[in-house]
Design a protein around this motif. Sequence first.
Motif, PDB file in Angstrom:
ATOM      1  N   ARG A  35      27.680 103.671  83.382  1.00  0.00           N
ATOM      2  CA  ARG A  35      26.649 104.669  82.746  1.00  0.00           C
ATOM      3  C   ARG A  35      25.176 104.132  82.785  1.00  0.00           C
ATOM      4  O   ARG A  35      24.488 104.994  83.487  1.00  0.00           O
ATOM      5  N   LYS A 105      22.274 110.945  83.323  1.00  0.00           N
ATOM      6  CA  LYS A 105      20.940 111.309  82.837  1.00  0.00           C
ATOM      7  C   LYS A 105      20.017 110.393  83.766  1.00  0.00           C
ATOM      8  O   LYS A 105      20.610 109.538  84.717  1.00  0.00           O
ATOM      9  N   SER A 108      13.769 109.967  81.044  1.00  0.00           N
ATOM     10  CA  SER A 108      12.911 111.143  80.622  1.00  0.00           C
ATOM     11  C   SER A 108      11.622 111.207  81.172  1.00  0.00           C
ATOM     12  O   SER A 108      10.999 112.282  81.457  1.00  0.00           O
ATOM     13  N   ASN A 134      11.475  96.291  79.510  1.00  0.00           N
ATOM     14  CA  ASN A 134      13.172  96.578  79.504  1.00  0.00           C
ATOM     15  C   ASN A 134      14.071  95.879  80.615  1.00  0.00           C
ATOM     16  O   ASN A 134      14.667  95.115  79.942  1.00  0.00           O
ATOM     17  N   SER A 204      20.282 105.012  68.184  1.00  0.00           N
ATOM     18  CA  SER A 204      20.743 104.534  69.477  1.00  0.00           C
ATOM     19  C   SER A 204      22.255 103.948  69.338  1.00  0.00           C
ATOM     20  O   SER A 204      22.670 102.977  68.961  1.00  0.00           O
ATOM     21  N   LYS A 216      22.428  94.215  76.423  1.00  0.00           N
ATOM     22  CA  LYS A 216      20.868  94.495  75.716  1.00  0.00           C
ATOM     23  C   LYS A 216      20.887  93.286  74.893  1.00  0.00           C
ATOM     24  O   LYS A 216      21.503  92.976  73.975  1.00  0.00           O
ATOM     25  N   ASN A 220      16.123  98.626  71.223  1.00  0.00           N
ATOM     26  CA  ASN A 220      14.963  99.678  71.935  1.00  0.00           C
ATOM     27  C   ASN A 220      13.698  99.485  71.030  1.00  0.00           C
ATOM     28  O   ASN A 220      12.674  99.273  72.017  1.00  0.00           O
TER      29      ASN A 220
END
Length: 310
Positions: A35, A105, A108, A134, A204, A216, A220
Amino acid sequence: ETAEQHAHFEARIARGEKIEAGDWMPAEYRRQLIRMISQHAHSEVVGMLPEGEWITRAPSLKRKTILMAKVQDEAGHGQYLYHAAETLGATREDMLQALLSGKAKYSSIFNYPTHTWADVGMIGWLVDGAAIKNQTMLAGCSYGPYSRAMVRICSEETFHHKQGKEMIVAYAQGTPEQRAMAQDALNRWWWPAMMMLGPHDADSPNSGVLSKWGIKLKSNDEVRQEFINEHVPELMEAGLTIPDPDLHQDEQGNWRHGPIHWDEFWAVIRGEQGLNRERLGARQHAHDDGAWVRDALQAYTDRQRAVAAD
Ligand code: FAQ
């Protein structure tokens, strides 16, 4: 999936070992990585569109060659990341179909339009700046092929970041028109850049499992804080005004931002706001245009197989 396999896997993660392509992994670890990596690949490829529009309109040959190299780098990052996802069993066809059908996705940020040439500089400074924060974190992630891809991608993004910063600093010290163009670009890109690092930690849903398995390494909000702390003083130093009246420094020296308009973020992701339809239309068009290449490759493969069988 047996309890023993899980325990062995968890122990490897706890020891900080990299998980490699052929290793046993929980189905959910594989699903989460496919994903994330495929969405990341799609972001790089769709991310070529807003800046690519400006190649023919660059103000000088120097700026044009820099921009061409940058956009080409993004294509390379996309290829690199699709390959990383393929090591997990995802196929290129399925990933592309998921993008074109709107199932997968992409970031954005690439649904926002580029109105002026300064937007190209601001994307380099802010969007690449946020992406580096990130991705530097993801370079330490537990999945070997993704973490290694991030090392190379981050070094290229660092050039992108620098060229954007250099351009905006030049315009911020330039003519009144150039200064106004740089400020207008900041006004439009600041909040979308803040949003691209993902929803607040409390909203999240994927973060829990991603942190547990070392995908991660920061949340975030932590990455967003790093982004703000680096960029706010530099933008101010350049003489620009950050469009956040609530922005202030706390006692620990962290820059604190005002409320983020998450309604806009979700509307952009759902395709209700911004250029989602145009972006996917451009990708579909490129995909259709490439049909003859895929057909030729298939014909060549079929022919090679027939020759080998003789
Ligand atoms: N846009 O649970 P979380 C670049 C979705 S590369 C769209 O927090 P997660 C280079 C998220 O998928 C930029 N959707 O999600 C460049 C999830 O939905 P799902 C791309 C977003 O995965 C520069 C839902 O919201 N970088 O810019 C966004 O734990 C210049 C809930 O969110 C990467 O993809 C968003 N911004 O954390 C190129 C890096 N944020 O999938 C050209 C890899 C969240 O469950 C020019 N990805 N969502 O249906 C990541 O690090 C993570 O996926 C996050 C989101 C941090 C983006």
